[in-house]
Write an enzyme that holds these catalytic residues in place. Structure first.
Site, PDB file in Angstrom:
ATOM      1  N   ASP A 106      22.741 -23.617 -12.319  1.00  0.00           N
ATOM      2  CA  ASP A 106      23.407 -23.562 -11.119  1.00  0.00           C
ATOM      3  C   ASP A 106      22.618 -22.398 -10.379  1.00  0.00           C
ATOM      4  O   ASP A 106      21.520 -22.217  -9.801  1.00  0.00           O
ATOM      5  CB  ASP A 106      24.633 -23.733 -11.132  1.00  0.00           C
ATOM      6  CG  ASP A 106      25.488 -23.755  -9.807  1.00  0.00           C
ATOM      7  OD1 ASP A 106      24.785 -23.886  -8.688  1.00  0.00           O
ATOM      8  OD2 ASP A 106      26.890 -23.686  -9.774  1.00  0.00           O
ATOM      9  N   ARG A 168      35.681 -32.239 -20.204  1.00  0.00           N
ATOM     10  CA  ARG A 168      34.370 -32.209 -21.061  1.00  0.00           C
ATOM     11  C   ARG A 168      34.122 -33.393 -21.892  1.00  0.00           C
ATOM     12  O   ARG A 168      33.271 -33.510 -22.323  1.00  0.00           O
ATOM     13  CB  ARG A 168      34.454 -30.900 -22.145  1.00  0.00           C
ATOM     14  CG  ARG A 168      34.636 -29.509 -21.334  1.00  0.00           C
ATOM     15  CD  ARG A 168      34.211 -28.410 -22.339  1.00  0.00           C
ATOM     16  NE  ARG A 168      34.609 -27.172 -22.058  1.00  0.00           N
ATOM     17  CZ  ARG A 168      33.876 -26.374 -21.337  1.00  0.00           C
ATOM     18  NH1 ARG A 168      32.854 -26.883 -20.971  1.00  0.00           N
ATOM     19  NH2 ARG A 168      34.453 -25.130 -20.810  1.00  0.00           N
TER      20      ARG A 168
HETATM   21  P1  IMP Z   1      24.787 -20.248 -13.277  1.00  0.00           P
HETATM   22  O1  IMP Z   1      25.036 -19.158 -14.022  1.00  0.00           O
HETATM   23  O2  IMP Z   1      25.585 -20.199 -11.699  1.00  0.00           O
HETATM   24  O3  IMP Z   1      23.401 -20.949 -13.398  1.00  0.00           O
HETATM   25  O4  IMP Z   1      25.983 -21.426 -13.886  1.00  0.00           O
HETATM   26  C1  IMP Z   1      25.778 -22.075 -15.146  1.00  0.00           C
HETATM   27  C2  IMP Z   1      27.095 -22.290 -15.575  1.00  0.00           C
HETATM   28  O5  IMP Z   1      27.994 -22.503 -14.837  1.00  0.00           O
HETATM   29  C3  IMP Z   1      26.910 -23.361 -16.345  1.00  0.00           C
HETATM   30  O6  IMP Z   1      26.546 -23.201 -17.882  1.00  0.00           O
HETATM   31  C4  IMP Z   1      28.461 -24.350 -16.338  1.00  0.00           C
HETATM   32  O7  IMP Z   1      28.911 -23.995 -17.415  1.00  0.00           O
HETATM   33  C5  IMP Z   1      28.758 -23.694 -14.944  1.00  0.00           C
HETATM   34  N1  IMP Z   1      28.538 -25.054 -14.106  1.00  0.00           N
HETATM   35  C6  IMP Z   1      27.939 -24.800 -12.824  1.00  0.00           C
HETATM   36  N2  IMP Z   1      27.768 -25.944 -12.096  1.00  0.00           N
HETATM   37  C7  IMP Z   1      28.762 -26.623 -12.662  1.00  0.00           C
HETATM   38  C8  IMP Z   1      29.404 -27.968 -12.280  1.00  0.00           C
HETATM   39  O8  IMP Z   1      29.108 -28.549 -11.249  1.00  0.00           O
HETATM   40  N3  IMP Z   1      30.351 -28.504 -13.106  1.00  0.00           N
HETATM   41  C9  IMP Z   1      30.648 -27.752 -14.169  1.00  0.00           C
HETATM   42  N4  IMP Z   1      30.291 -26.460 -14.515  1.00  0.00           N
HETATM   43  C10 IMP Z   1      29.338 -26.136 -13.706  1.00  0.00           C
END
Ligand code: IMP
Ligand code: MG
Length: 180
Positions: A106, A168
């Site tokens: 994300d 989940r």
């Molecule tokens: P990042 O550090 O923002 O890239 O986020 C990564 C983490 O955020 C992932 O490992 C997920 O656990 C959580 N995450 C990001 N987007 C979503 C979503 O749409 N649904 C559920 N979890 C998400």
């Protein structure tokens, strides 16, 4: 199940087909590392739990599985704010070939942090596999060699992905209506 669960974005059959394709590619590219005793698969808990379970069963080579924990956003929020390790980086990383496996890319903070930590621990190579990659402007832009699906900027749950710890266990990936 829950009124907030809206449309299915990716169903269980599509997931299964794509996981099989990813496993085939990973086998072609990383089996030699595993056979040489260098590959370590590192699931990022908890979101990758279902994905990694399906993936590793299609990698018929020897390798250890050493999970790490990262907390990206506590509680009932849908935007990550910072990423921090909730478990130490495992021992014995020096000279190894790491395959990080996460549910979704994300903002990029989680995987950028892990790539940095595993590189610091002396890994010879750090590769990354995610089931989903969100089409958003990223805060950090970690390299990601294996990607299951590109998805729009919606909040998804199921197949390991949660909202506030729930959903989940859904077998499909669905869009969560965070407004209601
Ligand atoms: P990042 O550090 O923002 O890239 O986020 C990564 C983490 O955020 C992932 O490992 C997920 O656990 C959580 N995450 C990001 N987007 C979503 C979503 O749409 N649904 C559920 N979890 C998400
Ligand atoms: Mg996660």
């Amino acid at each position: 199940m829950d009124a907030r669960i809206r449309d299915i974005l990716i169903d269980r059959d599509q997931i299964a087909d794509r996981v099989e394709q990813l496993a085939e590619r990973i086998m072609r590219e990383l089996a030699p590392e595993a056979d040489a005793g260098r590959l370590i698969v590192v699931p990022v808990l908890t979101g990758s739990l279902l994905f990694v379970a399906d993936l590793v069963r299609q990698l018929p080579v020897p390798f250890p599985i050493r999970p790490v924990g990262v907390s990206a956003y506590p509680g009932a929020t849908t935007r990550s704010e910072s990423a921090s390790l909730t478990s130490p980086i495992p021992d014995g990383i020096a000279g190894k070939s790491i395959l990080l496996v996460d549910d979704i890319l994300d903002s990029g903070r989680t995987l950028a942090l892990l790539q940095e930590e595993f590189n610091k621990a002396g890994a010879e190579a750090v590769r990354t596999c995610v089931l989903l990659r969100k089409e958003v402007e990223r805060v950090a832009d970690p390299a990601c060699e294996y990607v299951g699906f590109d998805v729009p900027d919606v909040f998804v749950v199921g197949y390991g992905l949660d909202y506030d710890g729930l959903f989940r266990n859904l077998p499909d990936i669905a869009i969560l209506d965070v407004e209601s």
